[in-house]
Scaffold this motif. Structure first.
Motif, PDB file in Angstrom:
ATOM      1  N   LEU A 102      27.173  36.915  37.670  1.00 44.46           N
ATOM      2  CA  LEU A 102      26.788  35.533  37.411  1.00 44.46           C
ATOM      3  C   LEU A 102      26.005  35.497  36.109  1.00 44.46           C
ATOM      4  O   LEU A 102      24.950  36.123  35.994  1.00 44.46           O
ATOM      5  N   ASN A 126      22.694  31.667  35.725  1.00 46.93           N
ATOM      6  CA  ASN A 126      22.545  33.021  36.246  1.00 46.93           C
ATOM      7  C   ASN A 126      22.546  32.942  37.777  1.00 46.93           C
ATOM      8  O   ASN A 126      23.503  32.491  38.358  1.00 46.93           O
ATOM      9  N   GLN A 127      21.478  33.350  38.446  1.00 43.89           N
ATOM     10  CA  GLN A 127      21.401  33.234  39.905  1.00 43.89           C
ATOM     11  C   GLN A 127      20.387  32.187  40.336  1.00 43.89           C
ATOM     12  O   GLN A 127      20.006  32.120  41.503  1.00 43.89           O
ATOM     13  N   GLY A 152      23.486  34.850  45.476  1.00 50.26           N
ATOM     14  CA  GLY A 152      23.656  36.198  44.964  1.00 50.26           C
ATOM     15  C   GLY A 152      25.102  36.425  44.578  1.00 50.26           C
ATOM     16  O   GLY A 152      25.988  35.638  44.923  1.00 50.26           O
ATOM     17  N   PRO A 153      25.410  37.495  43.835  1.00 49.67           N
ATOM     18  CA  PRO A 153      26.791  37.784  43.448  1.00 49.67           C
ATOM     19  C   PRO A 153      27.691  37.912  44.680  1.00 49.67           C
ATOM     20  O   PRO A 153      27.318  38.512  45.680  1.00 49.67           O
TER      21      PRO A 153
END
Length: 724
Positions: A102, A126-127, A152-153
Motif C-alpha cells: 500500500l 499508505n495504511q 493492513g496489506p
C-alpha cells in the motif's frame, strides 16, 4: 374575551408540543440499519484494478481508466457519481480488496473546490484511513479523523458513505471500525453552501490527479436506499386513548387501548394496548420504527417488543415457540433477551441502566436478528444476533435452552408491541409512554445489471525445444579456465490447452503491457532472487538442489514486446553457467544469468534442474491478464553474460533485480518500523523507492513512468518538481 385568548394560547401550545414530539424525518438515524438490511447481494459496479476491467457497470457511475499498464493492483481510475442520483437518504457502499503493498493514495472519495483544494474526503494514504471535513458554512466546523490500525496489506475494507454518516470496517478484523456522524447543518454529501454536483472517486490515485498510488486490486460499488411515508403507519395518542392508522393490512390491534384500573388516581400516560406487525422478508417491508415519547413519570414495563404472542418479560413466553426473543423496559432499565434456541446458561443478552428517563424520546428500530435503540441523549445501542427476532421464515425448532419442542407450530414473520404492559398480559404493567409512532422503513430496490462476461481463448503447445549453453568455470589462486559447450535438448510434449481470459474488446498485443519490465517485489534476506523450474507433472516446485537459498517471488513481471510468429513450436535459448569453486565439498551451482551493465546491479535468476523435463515456474505469472491471442508462437530468449541480447524472434523477456552487499544495506530496522519510517530512497535508481513491510522486509517499487522518488515528499513526483 380574555378567557378565549387564554384557551386559544393553550390550544396552540398543546398542538405545537404534540407536533414537536413527532419525528421530523422518519429516515433520520436509519443509515446503519438500512446498510445492514437493505444491501443487495450483488454490487452495482465491479472493477478490476489489475486488468483495467469493468465486470459490472451502472448508469449512475462514469468510469475512466488511465491506461498505463502498471501491473497488479496499480491501475488508476477516476469515477464520478451525480449527487442527484444518490438522493439525500441514499448510501453508497464500497467493497475494497487490497494487495500486499500500500503506497500513496489507493482510494480517495470526496469533493474539491474550484481551486482543486480538498474540502471533504474519505481516503486511504499508505495504511492510514482518514476522514477530512472542511465546512463551507459561515459557522466553520473542521475536523480530521484518522486510523492507522484499521487497514493492513492484503485486507478487505467496506466503506459506507451517506449524507449524515460514514462507517468503515475491516472485514477480516471485526473490532476494527471507524464511524463518523454529520448533522443536518454540516452534511457530507449535500452541503447547501457547496457548488459540487458530483461525488468523485479516485482509485489508485487522488481526486485531483496530482498523485497516483499502489494497492487497490478490486473495487465494488453498491447503492443502498431506504424509503418511508412521512405520515406514520400508526399514530397512537396513549394519553387520550386515540389513534390514527394508515396501514390496516400489516398492523393489527390485538388489545385496544384501555386502562388497567379505570378508578386509579394516575391517568396520565397509563393506557395499555398490544399490536402485531407483519414483516415481508423478501419485499420492502423489513424494518419497523417505533418512536416513543415518555411522560413525567416512568414506572414498570413501559414497552415490550417480542417475537412471541405470549412474551411476558425476562425472556419468558409460556412455552409458545422457540422464536421468543424480546426487549422491554422496567423503570429506567433496558433489557434484551435471546430466544430459546440459544445454548447458554442465560437468555439475557444485554441490560443497561438509566436509559429511559421522564420526557425522553426513545427510538427503536427492529429487523431480522437485529435491534437498535437510542434515547437521543447519550445512549445508542445496536445488537445483532441470530438469537434475536426471527423475521425471515426461520423454523420453530426444539429449543436448546430448556429442551422443549413445539410440534405443529409454524414460523411467522410477526412481532408484537406491548404499550405500558408486557405482551402476554396486564399483570406486568407500566406507566410512561404518552405517544407512540409506528412506521415502516422500506428497502428500495435498485436494479443490478448482468455481469459482463469475458470470453476465454485457447492456446495449444505442441512441442518445445530448449537450447542450453553450459559454462564451466574452475577458479584457482593464480588462473581461471573457462570452457563453454552448447547442448540442444528437444522434448516432444503432449499437446496442452491453456485457457486465457480475454475481454470482448480487442487487445493490441504489439503494445507493451508493462511500463516497468524490471519491477518486482524483492526480499533482502539474500543477495539474489531465485526463479525456480519445476519438473513436469510432479509436485516438486519448492525444491532446489543447488547451494543457494531460495527467495520466494510473489509475482514475476513479464514484458511483452510483440507477438508475430505462428510457428507451432517454442524455442528458448538459455545460458546456464555452471560454476565449480575450489572448496573442500566441491559444491556445484547452476545459474540462469542475465547480467546488467551496471556494476552495482546485476540481473540474475537461479535455476534448479530437477530432471530432463523443464517448466518455468512464476516466469509467466500474470501473463493471462495481458495476452489475448489464439495463435501459437515462437519464443526465443538469448542471454549473454555481460549484456542482454534479443534475437528477432524474441517475444518474452523477464528481469529480476539483485543488489550487491554495499547497496543492499537494509533500512527496514526495528527502530525505523517503530517510528513508521517505511519509505526510503533506492540508491541505484531514482525512479524507484524502497518500502519496508510489516515484517521488516525490503521491497523495491517503481514509480509511475517518468516520475522520480522524493524522500522529502515521501512520494513519487515529476522530475521538474524535485528540481524546484
Amino acid at each position: 374575551m380574555i378567557n378565549l385568548v387564554y384557551y386559544y394560547v393553550l390550544a396552540v401550545l398543546f398542538f405545537n408540543i404534540n407536533d414537536a414530539t413527532k419525528p421530523d424525518n422518519p429516515l433520520h438515524g436509519t443509515n446503519s440499519i438500512c446498510a445492514d438490511v437493505c444491501t443487495p447481494s450483488e454490487a452495482h459496479v465491479e472493477l478490476d484494478l489489475s486488468q483495467a476491467r469493468i465486470y459490472r457497470e451502472n448508469e449512475r457511475v462514469e468510469i475512466k481508466f488511465q491506461q498505463i499498464g502498471s501491473g497488479r493492483c496499480r491501475q488508476p481510475a477516476l469515477l464520478q457519481i451525480p449527487l442527484d442520483t444518490i438522493g439525500k437518504h441514499g448510501i453508497i457502499k464500497f467493497d475494497l480488496s487490497f494487495g500486499p503493498v500500500l503506497h500513496n493514495f489507493s482510494i480517495d472519495i470526496g469533493f474539491n473546490d474550484e481551486d482543486n483544494k480538498t474540502i471533504r474526503t474519505v481516503n486511504i494514504f499508505n495504511q492510514q484511513v482518514s476522514v477530512e471535513y472542511h465546512s463551507t458554512n459561515e459557522n466553520k466546523i473542521d475536523f480530521f479523523e484518522q486510523s492507522v490500525t484499521l487497514l493492513g496489506p492484503g485486507d478487505d475494507l467496506s466503506i459506507f458513505i451517506s449524507n449524515e454518516w460514514i462507517y468503515i470496517e475491516n472485514k477480516q478484523r471485526n473490532q476494527s471500525r471507524l464511524t463518523v456522524f454529520f448533522n443536518e447543518t454540516n452534511p457530507f454529501l449535500f452541503d447547501q453552501y457547496s457548488s459540487a454536483t458530483h461525488l468523485v472517486i479516485g482509485l489508485n490515485r487522488n481526486v485531483s490527479g496530482t498523485q497516483t498510488g499502489i494497492g487497490l486490486c478490486l473495487a465494488n460499488i453498491t447503492f443502498i436506499e431506504c424509503d418511508t411515508n412521512q405520515q406514520a403507519a400508526l399514530n397512537i395518542d396513549v394519553d387520550n386513548k386515540r389513534f390514527e392508522q394508515q396501514d390496516f393490512e400489516n398492523i393489527t390491534w390485538i388489545s385496544h387501548l384501555t386502562y388497567l384500573d379505570p378508578n386509579a388516581d394516575i391517568r396520565e400516560c397509563a393506557a395499555q394496548g398490544v399490536i402485531r406487525l407483519t414483516f415481508d422478508p423478501e419485499g420492502p417491508r423489513r424494518i419497523a420504527r417505533f418512536d416513543l415519547n415518555m411522560g413525567s413519570q416512568v414506572h414498570g414495563f413501559t414497552f415490550n417488543i417480542g417475537d412471541s404472542p405470549t412474551n411476558n418479560g425476562y425472556g419468558g413466553d409460556g412455552g409458545t415457540t422457540s422464536n421468543s426473543a424480546e426487549i422491554h423496559s422496567n423503570d429506567n432499565r433496558f433489557y434484551v433477551w435471546a430466544n430459546t434456541k440459544i445454548c447458554d446458561d442465560t437468555l439475557l443478552l444485554n441490560i443497561d441502566y438509566n436509559v429511559i428517563e421522564p420526557h425522553d424520546r426513545i427510538t427503536i428500530l427492529v429487523s431480522n436478528e437485529r435491534i437498535e435503540l437510542t434515547n437521543h441523549r447519550t445512549y445508542h445501542r445496536i445488537l445483532r444476533s441470530p438469537y434475536l427476532y426471527s423475521l425471515s421464515k426461520q423454523n420453530v425448532t426444539c429449543n436448546c435452552f430448556d429442551s422443549l419442542c413445539y410440534p405443529g407450530v409454524q414460523p411467522d414473520n410477526d412481532i408484537y408491541f406491548g404499550i405500558n404492559r408486557v405482551i402476554g398480559g396486564t399483570y406486568r404493567p407500566g406507566i410512561g409512554v404518552c405517544n407512540a409512532y409506528v412506521n415502516w422503513i422500506q428497502c428500495k430496490k435498485i436494479e443490478v445489471s448482468p455481469r459482463i462476461k469475458y470470453e476465454p481463448i485457447i492456446t495449444t503447445t505442441a512441442t518445445s525445444t530448449i537450447e542450453l549453453m553450459t559454462t564451466t568455470s574452475t577458479t584457482e589462486a593464480t588462473k581461471t579456465t573457462t570452457t563453454t559447450t552448447t547442448t540442444t535438448i528437444t522434448t516432444a510434449a503432449k499437446a496442452e490447452e491453456t485457457t486465457i481470459n480475454m475481454s470482448k474488446e480487442p487487445i493490441d498485443v504489439t503494445t507493451k503491457a508493462f511500463e516497468h519490465a524490471n519491477e518486482m517485489i524483492m526480499s533482502t534476506e539474500l543477495l539474489s532472487l531465485t526463479t525456480m523450474i519445476e519438473k513436469s507433472n510432479h509436485n516438486q516446485t519448492n525444491q532446489n538442489y543447488s547451494t543457494s537459498t531460495l527467495v520466494s517471488v510473489p509475482s514475476a513481471m513479464v514484458h511483452i514486446d510483440e507477438v508475430t510468429s505462428t510457428e507451432p513450436e517454442i524455442t528458448m535459448e538459455l545460458m546456464v553457467a555452471n560454476t565449480t569453486t575450489n572448496q573442500a565439498n566441491d559444491e556445484e551451482q547452476t545459474y540462469f544469468t542475465n547480467a546488467s551493465t551496471n556494476t552495482n546491479e546485476e540481473e540474475s535468476s537461479t535455476v534448479s534442474i530437477l530432471g530432463h523435463q523443464y517448466r518455468l515456474l512464476n516466469i509467466l505469472a500474470n501473463l493471462s491478464q495481458y495476452v489475448a491471442t489464439e495463435n501459437t508462437f515462437i519464443e526465443t530468449i538469448s542471454n549473454d553474460f555481460k549484456s542482454t541480447t534479443t534475437t528477432e524472434d524474441i517475444l518474452l523477456t523477464t528481469t529480476t533485480t539483485t543488489i550487491d552487499s554495499i547497496a543492499s544495506s537494509n533500512p527496514c530496522t526495528l527502530e525505523n518500523l517503530a517510528a513508521n519510517f517505511v519509505y526510503h530512497e533506492y540508491p541505484l535508481d531514482k525512479h524507484k523507492f524502497i518500502f519496508c513491510d510489516s515484517e521488516g522486509k525490503m521491497n523495491i517499487i517503481a514509480c509511475t513512468p517518468n516520475d522520480v522518488w522524493s524522500q522529502m515528499e515521501q512520494t513519487c513526483i515529476a522530475p521538474d518538481l524535485k528540481n524546484n
